[in-house]
Design an enzyme around this catalytic site. Structure first.
Site, PDB file in Angstrom:
ATOM      1  N   GLY A  60       0.830  -1.214   0.000  1.00  0.00           N
ATOM      2  CA  GLY A  60       0.000   0.000   0.000  1.00  0.00           C
ATOM      3  C   GLY A  60       0.855   1.251   0.000  1.00  0.00           C
ATOM      4  O   GLY A  60       0.499   2.265   0.599  1.00  0.00           O
TER       5      GLY A  60
ATOM      6  N   ASN B 285      -0.062  -7.701  -5.608  1.00  0.00           N
ATOM      7  CA  ASN B 285      -1.472  -7.849  -5.258  1.00  0.00           C
ATOM      8  C   ASN B 285      -1.518  -8.575  -3.914  1.00  0.00           C
ATOM      9  O   ASN B 285      -1.117  -9.736  -3.819  1.00  0.00           O
ATOM     10  CB  ASN B 285      -2.162  -8.659  -6.361  1.00  0.00           C
ATOM     11  CG  ASN B 285      -3.609  -8.931  -6.041  1.00  0.00           C
ATOM     12  OD1 ASN B 285      -4.111  -8.522  -4.985  1.00  0.00           O
ATOM     13  ND2 ASN B 285      -4.275  -9.638  -6.940  1.00  0.00           N
TER      14      ASN B 285
ATOM     15  N   TYR C 230     -15.440  -2.083   7.670  1.00  0.00           N
ATOM     16  CA  TYR C 230     -14.035  -1.707   7.916  1.00  0.00           C
ATOM     17  C   TYR C 230     -13.683  -1.997   9.386  1.00  0.00           C
ATOM     18  O   TYR C 230     -12.663  -2.624   9.685  1.00  0.00           O
ATOM     19  CB  TYR C 230     -13.869  -0.226   7.584  1.00  0.00           C
ATOM     20  CG  TYR C 230     -12.528   0.387   7.909  1.00  0.00           C
ATOM     21  CD1 TYR C 230     -11.369  -0.013   7.254  1.00  0.00           C
ATOM     22  CD2 TYR C 230     -12.427   1.425   8.845  1.00  0.00           C
ATOM     23  CE1 TYR C 230     -10.143   0.592   7.535  1.00  0.00           C
ATOM     24  CE2 TYR C 230     -11.210   2.035   9.126  1.00  0.00           C
ATOM     25  CZ  TYR C 230     -10.075   1.605   8.468  1.00  0.00           C
ATOM     26  OH  TYR C 230      -8.865   2.207   8.746  1.00  0.00           O
TER      27      TYR C 230
HETATM   28  C1  AKB Z   1     -11.284   6.192   8.142  1.00  0.00           C
HETATM   29  O1  AKB Z   1     -11.866   7.276   8.334  1.00  0.00           O
HETATM   30  O2  AKB Z   1     -11.833   5.211   7.637  1.00  0.00           O
HETATM   31  C2  AKB Z   1      -9.851   6.064   8.592  1.00  0.00           C
HETATM   32  C3  AKB Z   1      -9.735   5.530   9.966  1.00  0.00           C
HETATM   33  C4  AKB Z   1     -10.168   6.336  11.122  1.00  0.00           C
HETATM   34  O3  AKB Z   1      -9.270   4.437  10.149  1.00  0.00           O
HETATM   35  N1  AKB Z   1      -9.189   7.333   8.480  1.00  0.00           N
END
Ligand code: AKB
Length: 320
Positions: free
Chosen positions: A8, A54, A143
């Site tokens: 990355g 990758n 996430y």
């Molecule tokens: C996001 O906003 O997704 C990132 C984080 C806080 O991990 N900057």
């Protein structure tokens, strides 16, 4: 640390991390890797070993690590929170399988791993102020889910296979070099760009939204300090790191001190809900006591530097 691989490397943190690591350990000691579709600035690409990688291809990671005799991987490739909500399957795939592949290669070749977690690992049930290091981890974004699962996976690889993997939970990171790609805290970067370029900004979170933030030099310092910390002092694999916390309105006010005509409108969108699910500040006393974590920047110092750097950047662009 003799040979480092950074995945990355074209990202917001990756680009500046590569420069810092090359300055610290030598330009030939840092192999940098990006996905094939990413544009890497020429000054980074040409300043030391470079390859396309990758992270979903374990064999490719293995070959790169083996050929370059890699002993440490900074695994930065990731899909952030806002894009993750648009493309949850992709976020899971890149964030989880990418980390799994890196940890597997690390296990096989006895490689250390530095990997960023995030305040996104917390959720609406977590204490919001001075959030402890060990607390409720029930995020509501894919996430965040990938960060919690990643933290547990990292811990597992450490306990089961002895892989030296270390992590910090990053707050929103503010920087002037490479814009962030698809996070919820991106407003705290975009506001500086628009202040300098347009004199106004339309902010996608409410004025009273308070989140923990950090300036890039401190973010890089945290990762490097933890990587170099004495393992015998570490009781955890994952650490909260704090620096500053402010509302979007306070951020705008700090910019107005230097650009008095700057104006902001607040138009919250889907990212407001994500921001509301995260803490306002974190307790980083564990990082401070175990590896001497100490940030150098506050809001005022950061704003002064950000505006100076962006003004220089855009006036240089105008000259060409
Ligand atoms: C996001 O906003 O997704 C990132 C984080 C806080 O991990 N900057």
């Amino acid at each position: 640390m003799n040979n480092i691989l950074v995945t990355g490397a074209a990202g917001q943190i990756g680009t500046e991390l590569v420069t810092a690591l090359r300055q610290r350990y030598g330009k030939d000691a840092v192999v940098i890797a990006t996905g094939r579709r990413t544009q890497l600035p020429a000054y980074i690409k040409n300043s030391g070993p470079f390859c396309y990688l990758n992270v979903l291809d374990k064999n490719q990671i293995e070959e790169t690590a083996f050929e370059n005799n890699v002993d440490t991987i900074y695994h930065m490739a990731s899909i952030l929170s806002a894009v993750g909500e648009q493309k949850p399957q992709l976020a899971w795939d890149i964030n989880m399988n990418g980390l799994y592949n890196v940890l597997e290669v690390a296990r096989t070749y006895d490689i250390s791993v530095m990997w960023p977690s995030s305040i996104a690992a917390f959720g609406p049930d977590t204490p919001k102020v001075n959030t402890p290091n060990d607390t409720i981890l029930r995020p509501t974004t894919i996430y965040g889910v990938s960060k919690v699962a990643g933290e547990l996976l990292a811990e597992y690889y450490f306990q089961k296979f002895g892989v030296d993997v270390r992590s910090v939970r990053y707050p929103g990171i503010i920087s002037s070099e490479t814009p962030p790609g698809g996070g919820t805290t991106d407003y705290a970067v975009a506001i500086y760009y628009d202040a300098v370029q347009k004199g106004s900004y339309s902010c996608f979170v409410r004025e009273d939204t308070i989140l923990p933030m950090m300036y890039m030099p401190d973010a890089i310092k945290a990762l490097v300090d933890l990587a170099e910390a004495d393992n015998s002092r570490l009781t955890h694999r994952v650490y909260n790191i704090g620096s500053m916390s402010f509302s979007a309105g306070t951020l705008a006010e700090s910019i107005k001190e230097l650009i008095p005509d700057f104006t902001v409108k607040y138009k919250p969108d889907f990212r407001q809900e994500i921001a509301d699910s995260w803490p306002q500040s974190v307790d980083d006393s564990l990082a401070r006591s175990e590896w001497n974590w100490e940030p150098k920047y506050d809001l005022h110092k950061m704003t002064k530097e950000m505006i100076g750097k962006l003004e220089a950047k855009f006036s240089k662009d105008k000259d060409f």
